[in-house]
Structures are given as C-alpha cells and as structure tokens.
Scaffold this motif. Structure first.
Motif, PDB file in Angstrom:
ATOM      1  N   ARG A   1      -7.134   6.191  -8.921  1.00 15.23           N
ATOM      2  CA  ARG A   1      -7.507   4.793  -8.577  1.00 15.23           C
ATOM      3  C   ARG A   1      -7.955   4.265 -10.024  1.00 15.23           C
ATOM      4  O   ARG A   1      -7.661   3.150 -10.373  1.00 15.23           O
TER       5      ARG A   1
ATOM      6  N   SER B   1      -5.044   2.125  -2.351  1.00 12.37           N
ATOM      7  CA  SER B   1      -5.832   2.763  -1.155  1.00 12.37           C
ATOM      8  C   SER B   1      -5.244   3.988  -0.960  1.00 12.37           C
ATOM      9  O   SER B   1      -6.164   4.845  -0.283  1.00 12.37           O
TER      10      SER B   1
ATOM     11  N   THR C   1      -7.810  -6.367  -1.906  1.00 12.79           N
ATOM     12  CA  THR C   1      -8.404  -5.134  -1.867  1.00 12.79           C
ATOM     13  C   THR C   1      -9.803  -5.050  -1.015  1.00 12.79           C
ATOM     14  O   THR C   1     -10.352  -6.225  -0.945  1.00 12.79           O
TER      15      THR C   1
ATOM     16  N   GLN D   1       0.867  -1.155   0.030  1.00 16.73           N
ATOM     17  CA  GLN D   1      -0.198   0.023  -0.110  1.00 16.73           C
ATOM     18  C   GLN D   1       0.845   1.227  -0.019  1.00 16.73           C
ATOM     19  O   GLN D   1       0.529   2.032  -0.792  1.00 16.73           O
TER      20      GLN D   1
ATOM     21  N   GLU E   1      -3.510  -4.193  -1.221  1.00 21.02           N
ATOM     22  CA  GLU E   1      -4.492  -2.735  -1.247  1.00 21.02           C
ATOM     23  C   GLU E   1      -3.402  -1.645  -1.965  1.00 21.02           C
ATOM     24  O   GLU E   1      -3.037  -0.653  -1.439  1.00 21.02           O
TER      25      GLU E   1
ATOM     26  N   GLU F   1     -12.679  -2.565  -7.771  1.00 17.88           N
ATOM     27  CA  GLU F   1     -11.302  -3.116  -8.147  1.00 17.88           C
ATOM     28  C   GLU F   1     -11.530  -4.673  -8.462  1.00 17.88           C
ATOM     29  O   GLU F   1     -11.168  -4.952  -9.365  1.00 17.88           O
TER      30      GLU F   1
END
Length: 338
Positions: free
Chosen positions: A169, A162, A191, A82, A159, A196
């Motif tokens: 995104r 995020s 996720t 992330q 993820e 997604e």
C-alpha cells in the motif's frame, strides 16, 4: 483532462435516499479523494460520476458537457477498481492494450501507447508475463496502465489499494502520487483509509450519510474541522473531545459545549497544574512516538502523543495542559464555534 461538476445530485434506491443533494466542483488536473465511514455513499457517488449508477436527480458535468444521461463509454473516463480484473490468459502487454484493440486501433498505435504506459508505470520488463507471475502491486499497475492507454479525461479509483498488504500500500501510494504528477490528469479516488487521503489528495471530500460534511485540503480539514464528525474522522489517533465543563482554565466562546484537542497538542504537567488531571492507563510505544492513554474522570479517556519514550508509567497520576492556540470548540449541534 477535464473538470467535473456535480450539481445537486441525488441517488435513490426505491424509497431510500443514499446521496442527498451533493454540490461539488473538481478542477481540471485536481486530485480529489472521497472519504467517510462505510455506507456514507462515497463509492455510489463515484459510480454515478462514471455512469455505472443512474443519477436520480441533479446534473453531472464533464467540462462544459452535461453527461448526466450519457452511458459510461461516452463519458471519456477511466475507472480502476479494487479488483484488478485482468485476463489471466493474456500477457501484461495484451491486458494493457486490450481496450485499444477492442476499439479497433492499428497495431502500431496500440504498441506505442502500451510501451508509453509501461514506461510511466515501470512495467517495461513485465510486458511478456501473465498476471499469475506478478505481485499484487504489479497487477494493480497493469490495471492502471489499461486505463492510461485510453487517454481519459479523468481517472476514477475505487479503493484500488484495499487488497494489498501494508508494505505494498505504501509503495502504491507513492506510485499513484508520481503518476498524478506525471500525467497531471484529473483524478477522483475513493478510500476508507485516511492516510491515503491525507498523503495523496489536493482536496478531500468528507462524506457523512450521503452529504458532504466538509471539503478542503488535508491541512484545512486537520487544523480547521468544520464540525465534530470531521474533527474525529480526520486524524490518527483521533481528536480528543470532552465536555467543556470538565476542563479548567482557558476561555469558553459563547455557545461552546464540547472542547476538542489533538493528541500532539497536550503536554504533561504535575497534577493540578494543567487543564485536566488523569491516571495513565496504557503506553503504546511506536519508536519515534508513544501514545499515552489516560482516564480523566469527567473528561473521559484522553490520548496524548509524546516524542520517543514516555516520561510516565501506567498508574501514574499526572496533569495535562492543552495548547491554548490549538483548541477546538463545538456547539450543541457539533458545529465548530472556534
């Protein structure tokens, strides 16, 4: 590339069991996404595959090799986190090539691999910049590039989007989808964002309290959820669920207790002419669609989707007709019976 197989894997933290006997086969070149609510174990399961968390019981196979006890650096996997975890004092070129430099590869080979990754990720013109001069999406591409140069047997994404805003995104979903098409590598992606999952995955693994609730293609999970949990987790707005006794008309299969219907499978009728009557509470206009939210007595709150502007207003009393072919029926344990 390589397949990945989980055989009855468990994870215990002291007396707390967080992964409860997961069996899963991920084919070579497949894009599989783990989804589920917070605390369901999706990131823990990914970290077990990566070797960052010890497997308490069961086996993890990478190809035909038992990798259960192997350290992370022996598994041949690349993980994208992330957080970008880039070195701020290094250029993009040096950040991408760092794993290869650490492995002692010749400069010419490092340069060739960095240039190849930069071409795939459209980073060619950014190679001499530093991370502070890049957008969030560009930094995430650099982090992915650092994984690509290692030529891993599989990519693991925890993820990765995020931290990005909504527009980035969408852009990065496209980039990751194109990356999978280009590399044809095995990818496992965690996720909490079902959009997604629905747009990227070949198959989705829905986790609930450390167990697999259902595995299937996005379409299979949306159209044929195996239980109430999946039915209401997959889909936005989520599936409407109500007691069967609150619905008039239609057949009720033996054992059916609850009826589910997705918002787009409901049409407006005159009161008394459909399956449920209700009062319009709120209209949510989104341009191409409008969500109509209604109070429907014993059936509870129901959301329906209509194209464009809704032909009703708050306070209107209306009937709702449910598509006969798109109903979902669940038993007292929440399992699908139709």
């Amino acid at each position: 590339m390589s397949s990945i197989t989980l055989k009855s894997v468990e994870k215990w933290f002291g007396t707390a069991q967080v992964i409860k006997g997961v069996d899963l086969e991920i084919a070579e070149g497949e894009f599989v996404i783990f989804v589920g609510p917070s605390g369901c174990g999706k990131s823990t399961l990914l970290r077990m595959i990566a070797g960052l968390e010890e497997t308490s019981r069961g086996q993890i196979l990478i190809g035909d090799r038992d990798a259960t006890s192997e350290p992370p650096n022996k598994r041949g996997l690349a993980m994208v986190f992330q957080s970008y975890a880039l070195y701020p004092h290094m250029s993009v070129r040096d950040n991408v090539g760092f794993p290869l430099k650490s492995a002692g590869l010749p400069k010419a080979e490092i340069e060739a691999k960095v240039n190849e990754a930069a071409e795939v990720l459209k980073l060619d013109s950014y190679l001499d910049r530093r991370p502070k001069d890049l957008s969030g999406g560009q930094r995430q591409r650099v982090a992915i590039g650092r994984s690509i140069v290692r030529d891993p047997t599989a990519f693991l994404f925890d993820e990765p989007l995020s931290n990005l805003d909504a527009a980035l995104r969408v852009e990065m979903r496209y980039e990751i989808a194109k990356l999978h098409q280009t590399l044809k590598s095995t990818m496992i992606y965690v996720t909490h964002d079902q959009i997604e999952a629905m747009t990227l995955a070949d198959r989705i693994v829905v986790l609930e309290f450390g167990k697999i609730a259902q595995v299937g293609t996005p379409r299979e999970l949306y159209e044929r959820p195996a239980n109430l949990f999946v039915a209401q987790f997959i889909g936005s707005p989520r599936m409407n669920v109500m007691p069967i006794g609150a619905v008039t008309g239609g057949e009720t299969p033996p054992g059916g207790v609850s009826l589910g219907i997705r918002p787009e499978h409901i049409t407006l009728t005159e009161p008394g002419a459909g399956n449920v009557d209700g009062t319009v509470d709120i209209l949510e206009y989104l341009g191409a669609d409008t969500y109509v939210i209604l109070s429907c007595n014993e059936a509870g709150q129901i959301t329906m989707r209509v194209n464009g502007a809704a032909p009703c207003k708050p306070g209107d009393r209306v009937g709702l007709a449910f598509s006969e072919t798109d109903r979902h029926v669940f038993d007292s344990d929440g399992q699908a019976v139709r």
